[in-house]
Design a protein around this motif. Sequence first.
Motif, PDB file in Angstrom:
ATOM      1  N   ASN A  35      -3.562  15.101   0.281  1.00 13.14           N
ATOM      2  CA  ASN A  35      -2.900  14.031  -0.466  1.00 13.14           C
ATOM      3  C   ASN A  35      -1.431  13.901  -0.065  1.00 13.14           C
ATOM      4  O   ASN A  35      -0.912  12.797   0.088  1.00 13.14           O
ATOM      5  CB  ASN A  35      -3.013  14.283  -1.971  1.00 13.14           C
ATOM      6  CG  ASN A  35      -4.358  13.832  -2.527  1.00 13.14           C
ATOM      7  OD1 ASN A  35      -5.031  12.992  -1.937  1.00 13.14           O
ATOM      8  ND2 ASN A  35      -4.758  14.391  -3.647  1.00 13.14           N
ATOM      9  N   PHE A  36      -0.765  15.037   0.122  1.00 15.56           N
ATOM     10  CA  PHE A  36       0.635  14.989   0.554  1.00 15.56           C
ATOM     11  C   PHE A  36       0.753  14.386   1.954  1.00 15.56           C
ATOM     12  O   PHE A  36       1.720  13.696   2.264  1.00 15.56           O
ATOM     13  CB  PHE A  36       1.259  16.389   0.529  1.00 15.56           C
ATOM     14  CG  PHE A  36       1.536  16.915  -0.852  1.00 15.56           C
ATOM     15  CD1 PHE A  36       2.176  16.133  -1.787  1.00 15.56           C
ATOM     16  CD2 PHE A  36       1.160  18.195  -1.214  1.00 15.56           C
ATOM     17  CE1 PHE A  36       2.435  16.603  -3.069  1.00 15.56           C
ATOM     18  CE2 PHE A  36       1.411  18.683  -2.483  1.00 15.56           C
ATOM     19  CZ  PHE A  36       2.043  17.883  -3.411  1.00 15.56           C
ATOM     20  N   GLN A  37      -0.226  14.671   2.810  1.00 15.89           N
ATOM     21  CA  GLN A  37      -0.163  14.152   4.181  1.00 15.89           C
ATOM     22  C   GLN A  37      -0.340  12.635   4.237  1.00 15.89           C
ATOM     23  O   GLN A  37      -0.049  12.018   5.257  1.00 15.89           O
ATOM     24  CB  GLN A  37      -1.218  14.847   5.051  1.00 15.89           C
ATOM     25  CG  GLN A  37      -0.837  16.278   5.382  1.00 15.89           C
ATOM     26  CD  GLN A  37      -1.910  17.003   6.152  1.00 15.89           C
ATOM     27  OE1 GLN A  37      -3.103  16.765   5.967  1.00 15.89           O
ATOM     28  NE2 GLN A  37      -1.505  17.906   7.024  1.00 15.89           N
ATOM     29  N   LYS A  38      -0.798  12.038   3.152  1.00 12.86           N
ATOM     30  CA  LYS A  38      -0.927  10.581   3.093  1.00 12.86           C
ATOM     31  C   LYS A  38       0.402   9.911   2.739  1.00 12.86           C
ATOM     32  O   LYS A  38       0.499   8.688   2.791  1.00 12.86           O
ATOM     33  CB  LYS A  38      -1.989  10.189   2.054  1.00 12.86           C
ATOM     34  CG  LYS A  38      -3.397  10.650   2.401  1.00 12.86           C
ATOM     35  CD  LYS A  38      -4.369  10.409   1.249  1.00 12.86           C
ATOM     36  CE  LYS A  38      -5.741  10.994   1.556  1.00 12.86           C
ATOM     37  NZ  LYS A  38      -6.666  10.912   0.407  1.00 12.86           N
TER      38      LYS A  38
ATOM     39  N   PRO B 117       2.796   1.574  -2.557  1.00  7.65           N
ATOM     40  CA  PRO B 117       1.572   1.086  -3.219  1.00  7.65           C
ATOM     41  C   PRO B 117       0.309   1.382  -2.408  1.00  7.65           C
ATOM     42  O   PRO B 117      -0.712   1.764  -2.976  1.00  7.65           O
ATOM     43  CB  PRO B 117       1.821  -0.428  -3.333  1.00  7.65           C
ATOM     44  CG  PRO B 117       3.298  -0.562  -3.377  1.00  7.65           C
ATOM     45  CD  PRO B 117       3.828   0.518  -2.473  1.00  7.65           C
ATOM     46  N   GLU B 118       0.383   1.214  -1.079  1.00  9.81           N
ATOM     47  CA  GLU B 118      -0.786   1.474  -0.240  1.00  9.81           C
ATOM     48  C   GLU B 118      -1.146   2.960  -0.264  1.00  9.81           C
ATOM     49  O   GLU B 118      -2.314   3.338  -0.321  1.00  9.81           O
ATOM     50  CB  GLU B 118      -0.525   1.012   1.191  1.00  9.81           C
ATOM     51  CG  GLU B 118      -1.804   0.879   2.016  1.00  9.81           C
ATOM     52  CD  GLU B 118      -1.571   0.102   3.298  1.00  9.81           C
ATOM     53  OE1 GLU B 118      -0.452   0.151   3.829  1.00  9.81           O
ATOM     54  OE2 GLU B 118      -2.520  -0.553   3.766  1.00  9.81           O
ATOM     55  N   GLU B 119      -0.126   3.830  -0.234  1.00  7.10           N
ATOM     56  CA  GLU B 119      -0.367   5.268  -0.309  1.00  7.10           C
ATOM     57  C   GLU B 119      -0.943   5.646  -1.666  1.00  7.10           C
ATOM     58  O   GLU B 119      -1.798   6.530  -1.766  1.00  7.10           O
ATOM     59  CB  GLU B 119       0.940   6.027  -0.042  1.00  7.10           C
ATOM     60  CG  GLU B 119       1.402   5.938   1.411  1.00  7.10           C
ATOM     61  CD  GLU B 119       2.831   6.411   1.617  1.00  7.10           C
ATOM     62  OE1 GLU B 119       3.251   6.516   2.778  1.00  7.10           O
ATOM     63  OE2 GLU B 119       3.543   6.668   0.611  1.00  7.10           O
ATOM     64  N   ASN B 120      -0.468   4.971  -2.704  1.00 12.29           N
ATOM     65  CA  ASN B 120      -0.971   5.233  -4.051  1.00 12.29           C
ATOM     66  C   ASN B 120      -2.459   4.915  -4.150  1.00 12.29           C
ATOM     67  O   ASN B 120      -3.223   5.649  -4.790  1.00 12.29           O
ATOM     68  CB  ASN B 120      -0.193   4.394  -5.062  1.00 12.29           C
ATOM     69  CG  ASN B 120       0.088   5.156  -6.337  1.00 12.29           C
ATOM     70  OD1 ASN B 120      -0.300   6.308  -6.483  1.00 12.29           O
ATOM     71  ND2 ASN B 120       0.741   4.506  -7.276  1.00 12.29           N
TER      72      ASN B 120
ATOM     73  N   ASP C 204      -1.851   5.656  10.746  1.00 12.97           N
ATOM     74  CA  ASP C 204      -1.530   4.682   9.705  1.00 12.97           C
ATOM     75  C   ASP C 204      -1.988   5.204   8.341  1.00 12.97           C
ATOM     76  O   ASP C 204      -1.388   4.890   7.307  1.00 12.97           O
ATOM     77  CB  ASP C 204      -2.223   3.355  10.028  1.00 12.97           C
ATOM     78  CG  ASP C 204      -1.663   2.196   9.229  1.00 12.97           C
ATOM     79  OD1 ASP C 204      -0.442   2.195   8.980  1.00 12.97           O
ATOM     80  OD2 ASP C 204      -2.441   1.311   8.846  1.00 12.97           O
ATOM     81  N   TYR C 205      -3.037   6.006   8.353  1.00 12.46           N
ATOM     82  CA  TYR C 205      -3.610   6.566   7.118  1.00 12.46           C
ATOM     83  C   TYR C 205      -2.941   7.893   6.769  1.00 12.46           C
ATOM     84  O   TYR C 205      -2.591   8.149   5.619  1.00 12.46           O
ATOM     85  CB  TYR C 205      -5.114   6.760   7.305  1.00 12.46           C
ATOM     86  CG  TYR C 205      -5.868   7.067   6.029  1.00 12.46           C
ATOM     87  CD1 TYR C 205      -6.458   6.040   5.292  1.00 12.46           C
ATOM     88  CD2 TYR C 205      -6.000   8.358   5.562  1.00 12.46           C
ATOM     89  CE1 TYR C 205      -7.151   6.306   4.122  1.00 12.46           C
ATOM     90  CE2 TYR C 205      -6.693   8.641   4.393  1.00 12.46           C
ATOM     91  CZ  TYR C 205      -7.268   7.615   3.681  1.00 12.46           C
ATOM     92  OH  TYR C 205      -7.954   7.885   2.522  1.00 12.46           O
ATOM     93  N   TYR C 206      -2.803   8.769   7.775  1.00 12.98           N
ATOM     94  CA  TYR C 206      -2.181  10.085   7.608  1.00 12.98           C
ATOM     95  C   TYR C 206      -0.932  10.141   8.488  1.00 12.98           C
ATOM     96  O   TYR C 206      -0.975  10.677   9.605  1.00 12.98           O
ATOM     97  CB  TYR C 206      -3.134  11.202   8.028  1.00 12.98           C
ATOM     98  CG  TYR C 206      -4.228  11.549   7.049  1.00 12.98           C
ATOM     99  CD1 TYR C 206      -3.930  11.923   5.749  1.00 12.98           C
ATOM    100  CD2 TYR C 206      -5.566  11.549   7.440  1.00 12.98           C
ATOM    101  CE1 TYR C 206      -4.932  12.261   4.857  1.00 12.98           C
ATOM    102  CE2 TYR C 206      -6.583  11.896   6.555  1.00 12.98           C
ATOM    103  CZ  TYR C 206      -6.254  12.252   5.271  1.00 12.98           C
ATOM    104  OH  TYR C 206      -7.249  12.592   4.385  1.00 12.98           O
ATOM    105  N   PRO C 207       0.207   9.596   8.060  1.00  4.59           N
ATOM    106  CA  PRO C 207       1.383   9.497   8.930  1.00  4.59           C
ATOM    107  C   PRO C 207       1.966  10.837   9.357  1.00  4.59           C
ATOM    108  O   PRO C 207       2.716  10.891  10.337  1.00  4.59           O
ATOM    109  CB  PRO C 207       2.388   8.705   8.078  1.00  4.59           C
ATOM    110  CG  PRO C 207       1.924   8.855   6.671  1.00  4.59           C
ATOM    111  CD  PRO C 207       0.439   8.989   6.729  1.00  4.59           C
TER     112      PRO C 207
END
Length: 684
Positions: A191-194, A288-291, A410-413
């Motif tokens: 979750n943090f990696q997102k 918002p996208e990460e949320n 883009d998903y896991y920056p």
Amino acid sequence: MLDFLSSPGPFISGVISLIDEHIGDENFGVSELAESMNMSRSNLLRKVKSETGLSVSVLIRQVRLHRAKDLLEKRSLTVSEIAYRVGFSSTSYFTKCFRELYGYPPGEHAKQQDTTVTEAGSTNIGKYRTTSFLVAGALILGTIFFLIIKYSANETMELPRSLAVLPFKNDSADSTNVYLMNGLMDAILDNFQKVEDIRVTSRTTVEQYRGVSKSMPELSDELDVSYFVQGSGQKLGNQILLTVQLIEGPTDRQLWSRRYRRELNDIFQLQIEVARNIAAEIDAVITPEENERLAEVPTKNLVAYDYYLKGLALLNDETGEGLEAGIVEFKNAIREDGQFAHAYAYVAISYYYLDLYQTNKIHTEEVKNYTDKAMFLNADLGESLIAQGVCHMQLQQYDSAVISFEEVLDYYPNLGWIHNFLSNIYTTYLPDTEKYLPHALQGIRLVAAQKDSVNASYAYLHLSNALAQTGFINESEAYVKRSLEFNPANIYSEYLHVYILLAQNFDLARAKKDLITIYEKDTTRLDVLQEVAKVCYTTEDYEQAWYYYQKFIYLKNVWNLKVYEGEDIKIAYVLNKLNLESEAQTYLDSYLAYAETDESIYHNLIYAAYYATIGDIDSGVKHLKAFSREDGYQYWVVMFLDSDPILLNLSSHPDFKPTVKVIKDKFWEKHKHIRQMLEVEEVI
């Protein structure tokens, strides 16, 4: 800056228009843009990347920021009002992004405008003098500031948003619950990696500290981490007891602590809550996208999730021996929930790694089928995209693999090993020095702090290799030494260091001696064997070259490996020099078959070597000229062009030396361009 906005083509103009239409909608992201354009995410990414060099999410953000800059110039709205108007719900996140793009916070834009006007009215001499004084002053102030930050005892100073999730402890007497604690740790870490605003230390690095007795300040210093997440808990019937703490590393001060008692069916909400609470404590911004990504629930079937956690624990076994057992657990999860995209993705990934070092890939169909299912179920899932990336690798579709791995970022920056994957592609499968270097740099940023880490060693290796390949030999030496400090057993770094020294002094005798020393540490290393043989060939010691090539050929045949096919031309040449013509012809034929299938930038150079070997000088030079029109080739090619025994057979042709000069001049011109980028990045 923002070059794509100055003269966009029709496609990018359409993209920008759609972003502008939704400029105030914070939820308008990659998926919404793709849907508005009637395109898949992957096709949109591919098209945007090819025309702008940016990911779609970065392009959207930069358009928003550019529009914000236009509004700031009018000086009629506050920073908060502008942030809201261009789709940022968080002013702090808007400020962070603006500063990263333009080099100053939005609140200082008016001052920047006034400064620009003042400078424009000054004389050139005054401007240059001021600039030089500012640069010198900045260097001095930068040094002072660094010392203040490093040694200040002020506990209120702002720390970088970097954290490590330490191995969770199993409080239960039942050791079988260990996988559950490990699974919770992995889920929270994922979750943090997102979240782009948080730098996360990898699981591999942190695992080394399981059971190690060190203070938080010591760990903070070793890992270069500001915060630590600690956890312990157990499963009691259908409930989970979990205690989580957030510790400030340098001071060993507890910032936050919470004890959770939750039903098993609340496990996903628990993971999300922990991540959000800790992000808030360290003032990290979640977009918002990460949320939305944090809120995704992988499965509603807790039995399936239990199997899945067992599979992850086996997959993360550092010995690699848990792959087959992990596949069984992931398949058990799929049996319980046939819509579990994560499980399908990890079956595909596990099969890929089972085949990784095998000549005959026996699991290709499994990799493909499970990847297809994962993508069908959730094509936007990071794990599905990773599976798609490795599937393309399995099928040798390297261009497509690049697209998939860039979508993963883009998903896991903050997933550093994805940059290492891309580095491997650009140095091995799609050779391109200019594309290799940015991923090597990013890999360093994400894992450089992982001290005593094999991952950090390879990240420094990639950066050193990328620098060497682009001609920055002296600079690359410092990074390869750093790689060996992290992992002295990294043989790749050892022989890269040999070649760096060779580039500095071209002492082939020393290089051969050093390579033989490395080879004697592990006589099964094919890569080192061919390097030793290659140096012997270059010095025209053909008997010794054949001595090592024989060992090389023997091991290739024993292991049935189809690697280093380009060496066949040198083997043929060596055999011809030893009057073993019939044996030489076998390798010459094999090399020609390899040349006919090669699609890399070295295609014409490969043919030039073939024609030089068979004595067709005109055809050899023709292909050498064709190669001179390529771009992005490695320094090693340039270094050996006029000392390679095979290519020297072309030297009697009047166009040989001029063509070699064109190849070298083109390389060094590119080198100048790359130097500017490296100076901006402060790598050199």
